[in-house]
Every structure is written in C-alpha cells, then in structure tokens.
Design a protein around this motif. Structure first.
Motif, PDB file in Angstrom:
ATOM      1  N   MET A   1       0.920  -1.049  -0.071  1.00 25.13           N
ATOM      2  CA  MET A   1       0.096   0.092   0.040  1.00 25.13           C
ATOM      3  C   MET A   1       0.983   1.280   0.081  1.00 25.13           C
ATOM      4  N   ILE A   2       0.506   2.351  -0.999  1.00 26.63           N
ATOM      5  CA  ILE A   2       1.297   3.366  -0.773  1.00 26.63           C
ATOM      6  C   ILE A   2       0.938   4.686  -0.195  1.00 26.63           C
ATOM      7  N   PHE A   3       1.376   5.312   0.694  1.00 25.14           N
ATOM      8  CA  PHE A   3       1.020   6.785   0.997  1.00 25.14           C
ATOM      9  C   PHE A   3       1.712   7.939   0.626  1.00 25.14           C
ATOM     10  N   ASP A   4       1.373   8.839   0.756  1.00 26.48           N
ATOM     11  CA  ASP A   4       1.812  10.148   0.528  1.00 26.48           C
ATOM     12  C   ASP A   4       2.980  10.345   1.365  1.00 26.48           C
ATOM     13  N   HIS A   5       4.021  10.941   0.869  1.00 29.32           N
ATOM     14  CA  HIS A   5       5.348  11.174   1.601  1.00 29.32           C
ATOM     15  C   HIS A   5       5.051  11.857   3.043  1.00 29.32           C
ATOM     16  N   ASP A   6       4.120  12.683   2.989  1.00 30.63           N
ATOM     17  CA  ASP A   6       4.003  13.507   4.350  1.00 30.63           C
ATOM     18  C   ASP A   6       2.757  12.848   5.169  1.00 30.63           C
ATOM     19  N   GLU A   7       2.085  11.596   4.574  1.00 26.62           N
ATOM     20  CA  GLU A   7       0.971  11.095   5.297  1.00 26.62           C
ATOM     21  C   GLU A   7       1.481  10.025   6.439  1.00 26.62           C
ATOM     22  N   LEU A   8       0.653   9.680   7.436  1.00 28.03           N
ATOM     23  CA  LEU A   8       1.037   8.678   8.263  1.00 28.03           C
ATOM     24  C   LEU A   8       0.016   7.158   8.014  1.00 28.03           C
ATOM     25  N   ALA A   9       1.035   6.282   7.762  1.00 25.98           N
ATOM     26  CA  ALA A   9       0.176   5.104   7.571  1.00 25.98           C
ATOM     27  C   ALA A   9      -0.012   4.495   8.749  1.00 25.98           C
ATOM     28  N   THR A  10      -1.250   3.697   8.737  1.00 31.51           N
ATOM     29  CA  THR A  10      -1.830   3.108   9.787  1.00 31.51           C
ATOM     30  C   THR A  10      -2.021   1.791   9.878  1.00 31.51           C
ATOM     31  N   ALA A  11      -1.899   0.978  10.811  1.00 32.53           N
ATOM     32  CA  ALA A  11      -1.921  -0.381  10.825  1.00 32.53           C
ATOM     33  C   ALA A  11      -2.556  -0.859  12.186  1.00 32.53           C
ATOM     34  N   VAL A  12      -2.825  -2.029  12.265  1.00 33.01           N
ATOM     35  CA  VAL A  12      -3.462  -2.796  13.437  1.00 33.01           C
ATOM     36  C   VAL A  12      -2.766  -4.204  13.762  1.00 33.01           C
ATOM     37  N   VAL A  13      -2.513  -4.350  14.900  1.00 28.10           N
ATOM     38  CA  VAL A  13      -1.650  -5.651  15.282  1.00 28.10           C
ATOM     39  C   VAL A  13      -2.520  -6.261  16.361  1.00 28.10           C
ATOM     40  N   PHE A  14      -2.864  -7.731  16.169  1.00 28.32           N
ATOM     41  CA  PHE A  14      -3.558  -8.342  17.119  1.00 28.32           C
ATOM     42  C   PHE A  14      -2.469  -9.141  18.153  1.00 28.32           C
ATOM     43  N   PHE A  15      -2.717  -9.343  19.517  1.00 33.60           N
ATOM     44  CA  PHE A  15      -1.547  -9.847  20.261  1.00 33.60           C
ATOM     45  C   PHE A  15      -2.148 -11.154  20.705  1.00 33.60           C
ATOM     46  N   GLY A  16      -1.586 -12.272  20.834  1.00 32.36           N
ATOM     47  CA  GLY A  16      -2.253 -13.726  21.210  1.00 32.36           C
ATOM     48  C   GLY A  16      -2.120 -13.618  23.006  1.00 32.36           C
ATOM     49  N   ASN A  17      -2.694 -14.586  23.568  1.00 31.40           N
ATOM     50  CA  ASN A  17      -2.606 -14.774  24.843  1.00 31.40           C
ATOM     51  C   ASN A  17      -1.268 -14.901  25.541  1.00 31.40           C
ATOM     52  N   ASP A  18      -0.325 -15.354  24.550  1.00 29.90           N
ATOM     53  CA  ASP A  18       1.079 -15.468  24.868  1.00 29.90           C
ATOM     54  C   ASP A  18       1.961 -14.289  24.967  1.00 29.90           C
ATOM     55  N   GLY A  19       1.277 -13.293  24.780  1.00 26.86           N
ATOM     56  CA  GLY A  19       1.848 -11.809  24.517  1.00 26.86           C
ATOM     57  C   GLY A  19       2.512 -11.623  23.146  1.00 26.86           C
ATOM     58  N   LEU A  20       2.352 -12.235  22.557  1.00 27.86           N
ATOM     59  CA  LEU A  20       3.145 -12.438  21.162  1.00 27.86           C
ATOM     60  C   LEU A  20       2.233 -11.809  20.035  1.00 27.86           C
ATOM     61  N   VAL A  21       2.811 -11.336  18.859  1.00 27.94           N
ATOM     62  CA  VAL A  21       2.058 -10.902  17.778  1.00 27.94           C
ATOM     63  C   VAL A  21       1.248 -11.940  17.186  1.00 27.94           C
ATOM     64  N   ALA A  22       0.166 -11.915  16.899  1.00 30.12           N
ATOM     65  CA  ALA A  22      -0.757 -12.894  16.361  1.00 30.12           C
ATOM     66  C   ALA A  22      -1.001 -12.653  14.952  1.00 30.12           C
ATOM     67  N   ARG A  23      -1.400 -11.382  15.023  1.00 31.63           N
ATOM     68  CA  ARG A  23      -1.956 -10.978  13.434  1.00 31.63           C
ATOM     69  C   ARG A  23      -1.574  -9.624  13.201  1.00 31.63           C
ATOM     70  N   GLU A  24      -1.154  -9.004  11.995  1.00 33.26           N
ATOM     71  CA  GLU A  24      -1.092  -7.620  11.719  1.00 33.26           C
ATOM     72  C   GLU A  24      -1.794  -7.749  10.262  1.00 33.26           C
ATOM     73  N   MET A  25      -2.385  -6.349  10.199  1.00 30.93           N
ATOM     74  CA  MET A  25      -3.042  -5.728   9.098  1.00 30.93           C
ATOM     75  C   MET A  25      -3.124  -4.409   8.813  1.00 30.93           C
ATOM     76  N   HIS A  26      -3.361  -4.026   7.504  1.00 30.82           N
ATOM     77  CA  HIS A  26      -3.559  -2.403   7.283  1.00 30.82           C
ATOM     78  C   HIS A  26      -4.950  -2.015   7.997  1.00 30.82           C
ATOM     79  N   TYR A  27      -5.005  -0.898   8.243  1.00 27.07           N
ATOM     80  CA  TYR A  27      -6.173  -0.531   8.983  1.00 27.07           C
ATOM     81  C   TYR A  27      -7.386  -0.718   8.071  1.00 27.07           C
ATOM     82  N   SER A  28      -7.182  -0.538   6.916  1.00 26.85           N
ATOM     83  CA  SER A  28      -8.301  -0.852   5.846  1.00 26.85           C
ATOM     84  C   SER A  28      -9.076  -2.104   5.881  1.00 26.85           C
TER      85      SER A  28
END
Ligand SMILES: [Zn+2]
Length: 453
Positions: free
Chosen positions: A1-28
């Motif tokens: 995904m391409i963002f403008d140079h002065d734009e901030l990219a947004t994302a979402v990260v799911f953490f599992g019960n073990d405290g580690l990253v379970a899933r990451e995705m774009h905000y869209s």
C-alpha cells in the motif's frame, strides 16, 4: 500500500494470549472486519488485545493505542464496540521514544478520555518481553509492504541539502567524537591507573591496619587469657577455701551432734535418776510412815493393854471388895444373930415369945428362927403368912388402909368413892374390890396389870 510522503500509514496488530503478535493488518483491512465483511472465526466468543499504530515515511512509530475488542460467537465484531481510534491517538499523551522522538501513547493507565479507559489495556514493558520493542521491530521489518511516495523536486533538493549538511555535521561530529573518545580513553586509562594505585595504597593501608588490629587483638587476647587464668586461680582458691569451710562446718555439725547426743543421754540419765530418787524417797517415806504408824500403834496398844490390865485389876479388886462386903455383912449378921440369939434364947428360956400384929394375918407368933427374916422384911413375911405374893399383899394393904375407888380419869383426878373393906387378902382382887360399881373392871388382865403396877 502506498501513502503520500507526508502522510502517516496506519495499521492494526493483534496480540495472542502468549503476549506475542498473532496477526498484523492494514487499517483498511481492519475496517472490513469492523464492517463485518470478513468474519474472523479464530476470535469467535473472545476478547482480543489489539494495537492501533500510526507510522511515518521513515517507518517509525508515531502513535500507539492499546485497545480491547470483543467478538460474537459467529466471529463478528461486538456490535456495541465503537472507539474513535484516530481521535484517541491524536489526543494521546507523550510516551517513550521509539526512534522519532516521544510517541503518543494511549493505554489503560494513560487514557486521554477517561470514558474509554475500561476499553483499553496496558502493554507489557518488562525486559525480554517488551511489547513496545516487538512493535518497533515489526514496523521496521515492514511485512505489510507499506510504501511512501517520493517528495517533490524542490522539497527533495532541500532534503538533499539538508542531507549533505547533515552528513557534514555527522562527519565533524564523528571526528570530534573519535577525538573526544581517544582523550576520554586516555583519561580513563590514567584514571584507572590512579585508581589502581589508590586501591593498592588503600589495600596496603588496610593490610597494615588489619595487621595492627590483629596484633592488638592478640595482645588483648593474651591479656584476657592472663585475666582468665588469674580468675581461674582465684576461683580454684575460693573453691578450696569453700571446701575447707564446708569441712569445718561439717566437723562442727558433727561435734554439735555429738554434744547433743551426750546431753540427751545426760538428760535421760538425769530423768532416770530423778525417777529413782523419787521412788526411793517414796519408799523411804512409806517405810518411815509405816514405822511411825507402827510405833504409834504399838504405843497405843501398850497403853490399851495397860488400861485393860488396870481394868482387870480394878474388876478383881472390886469383886474382892464385894466379897469382902458380903463376908463382912455375913459376919456382921452372924455377930448380930449370935448376940441376938443369945439374948433371945435367954428371953425364950425365961418364957417370953414374940407376937406381932399384921393386918390380914392378925396376931402372929414369930419363932426364934424366923426373927431374922421378919426383921429383914416384915411385909414379905406377912404376905407369906397370908399365902399371897408380896405385891398382892401390898395392893390389898393399900385398899385396907383407904377403902376408896382408886380409879383415876384422864385429868388424873381420883374417883375416891367409899367402898366396903375386904378383911382377907386372899379375897381381894386388884381392879375389882378397889373400884366403885361404875369403874369396876372386868377380866383378869386389867386386875393383873393393876396388881403388877
Ligand atoms: Zn369409883
């Protein structure tokens, strides 16, 4: 995904019960899940710990929102969930620096809007499992393929100029830094040398102090040892003296015991002697009193015997005297009768006889042989002549001389009534012939009584 140079990219990260990253995705993509276009069965019926990230064109984190989200049994987002994530991120307070200066951070313990606090969670910041560090690495790896457009030419030039200036600055800074580092190292080495020297000195001082202390300690120990020895000796002396005293006390106790026994024995003896004395005295007293009594008794007996003897002698004397009297009387009688007899004999021979008149008996001629008895008791002689007893004769004689009633009443006055005179004593009966008609007694008993009286 391409963002403008002065734009901030947004994302979402799911953490599992073990405290580690379970899933990451774009905000869209996350928006698609929010709109329930894409069901997520792996989260069905659970509450997920999710992080909202904003990332700049250098792939550095600028803001983080740690939020909770619930899923239905069908794996759809809880329809009541509604968090204004970008708004929270925009008003979030400053957090740690993750490469581009302090980030904006919103979590349960640092929430800009108190109302949403219960819908946020706190990341784990412990070393080894620091979730902020995990997120930083994750963004740097850029698996989501976030891209930014290049900046326009003028801007690029400015950036380039800035970059060259920056490079220059960096070079100077590096040179300065290396020089400074060298100097710092030298100084450090010098300081280390000084420090070592100082340490050695201190250590030597310490050793000296320790050896001095040891010496002092040894001296002191020696002193104490001496003191202890002295004390021990004193203690031993004391013990010995104690023992001696104890022995003395024991000896004295024994002596006292002996004395006590001796005196007890003495007392017992004295008691025995006393008893013996008393019994001896008693015996003596008894013997003495018996002797006295016996002496007194003997004396009295002697006296009694003497009296008896006297009495016997007197009796004898008396009977002798009595015999003497009788003999004298007889002698006298004899003498008298002899002289009288001689005279009477002569008178009788000359024809004289003795005649007496006695009432009741009349004239009685007294033979020469009876003169003596007549003279002795004329009344008895007359009674014998009449053939009655003397007492009968006497009662009759009384009646003969005063022929009255002889009865006396209770007042003692004599009746005195005249009665016919009884001439012959043999016809007379006392209580009959000497009583008037009214006082006559019938029966011999009364008459006998009167006769005897
Ligand atoms: Zn009378």
């Amino acid at each position: 995904m391409i963002f403008d140079h002065d734009e901030l990219a947004t994302a979402v990260v799911f953490f599992g019960n073990d405290g580690l990253v379970a899933r990451e995705m774009h905000y869209s993509e996350f928006e698609a899940i929010l709109d329930n276009y894409v069901p997520t069965p792996e989260w069905s019926g659970k509450q997920a710990r999710v992080v909202y990230l904003s990332i700049d064109n250098q792939l550095r984190i600028r803001s983080l929102v740690f939020f909770l989200i619930g899923f239905t049994r069908q794996g759809l987002i809880d329809p009541n969930w509604n968090l204004p994530l970008d708004k929270i991120a925009g008003s979030a307070m400053r957090g740690p620096d993750l490469g581009a200066g302090p980030i904006r951070l919103a979590c349960a313990s640092q929430c800009p809007i108190q109302y949403f606090k219960s819908m946020l969670w706190d990341p784990n910041l412990r070393a080894g499992s620091n979730q902020l560090g995990l997120l930083k690495k994750l963004v740097a790896r850029n698996r989501l393929g976030i891209q930014f457009k290049d900046a326009p030419e003028s801007e690029l030039n400015a950036v380039k100029a800035a970059a060259s200036a920056e490079r220059m600055e960096k070079q100077i800074s590096t040179e300065l830094r290396s020089e400074y580092a060298k100097e710092f190292r030298d100084q450090m080495a010098q300081m280390l040398k000084d420090q070592r020297l100082r340490t050695a000195t201190v250590a030597n001082d310490g050793k000296r102090a320790i050896s001095t202390l040891k010496l002092e300690h040894n001296h002191r120990i020696e002193e104490y040892r001496v003191i202890i020895e002295e004390k021990n000796r004193a203690l031993a002396d004391e013990r010995e003296r104690n023992q001696q005293l104890k022995d003395t006390i024991d000896g004295q106790a024994k002596k006292i015991e002996g004395l006590r026994e001796y005196f007890e024995h003495k007392i017992e003896q004295a008691e025995g002697v006393g008893i013996e004395n008393i019994s001896a005295l008693k015996d003596n007293f008894q013997l003495e009193s018996e002797a006295k009594i016996e002496a007194a008794t003997t004396e009295l007996k002697d006296m009694l015997q003497m009296r008896e003897m006297e009495l016997l002698y007197r009796n004898e004397q008396e009977s002798q005297l009595r015999d003497e009297i009788t003999r004298l009387r007889k002698e006298n009688q004899q003498l008298l009768s002899n002289s009288g007899e001689q005279l009477l004999n002569r008178l009788t021979e000359k024809g004289v006889s003795f005649v007496t008149y006695q009432p009741g008996a009349g004239h009685i001629t007294i033979p020469l042989a009876d003169t003596y008895s007549y003279m002795e008791n004329p009344l008895a002689y007359s009674a014998a002549q009449c053939g009655v007893t003397e007492s009968h004769y006497k009662a009759w004689l009384e009646h003969y001389q005063t022929p009255v009633c002889h009865h006396t009443d209770e007042q003692g006055s004599l009746c005195g009534e005249n009665l016919p005179r009884i001439e012959n004593p043999t016809d007379f009966h006392a209580g009959d012939e000497d009583r008037c008609e009214s006082h006559k007694e019938i029966g011999g008993a009364q008459s006998l009584k009167l006769v005897s009286g």
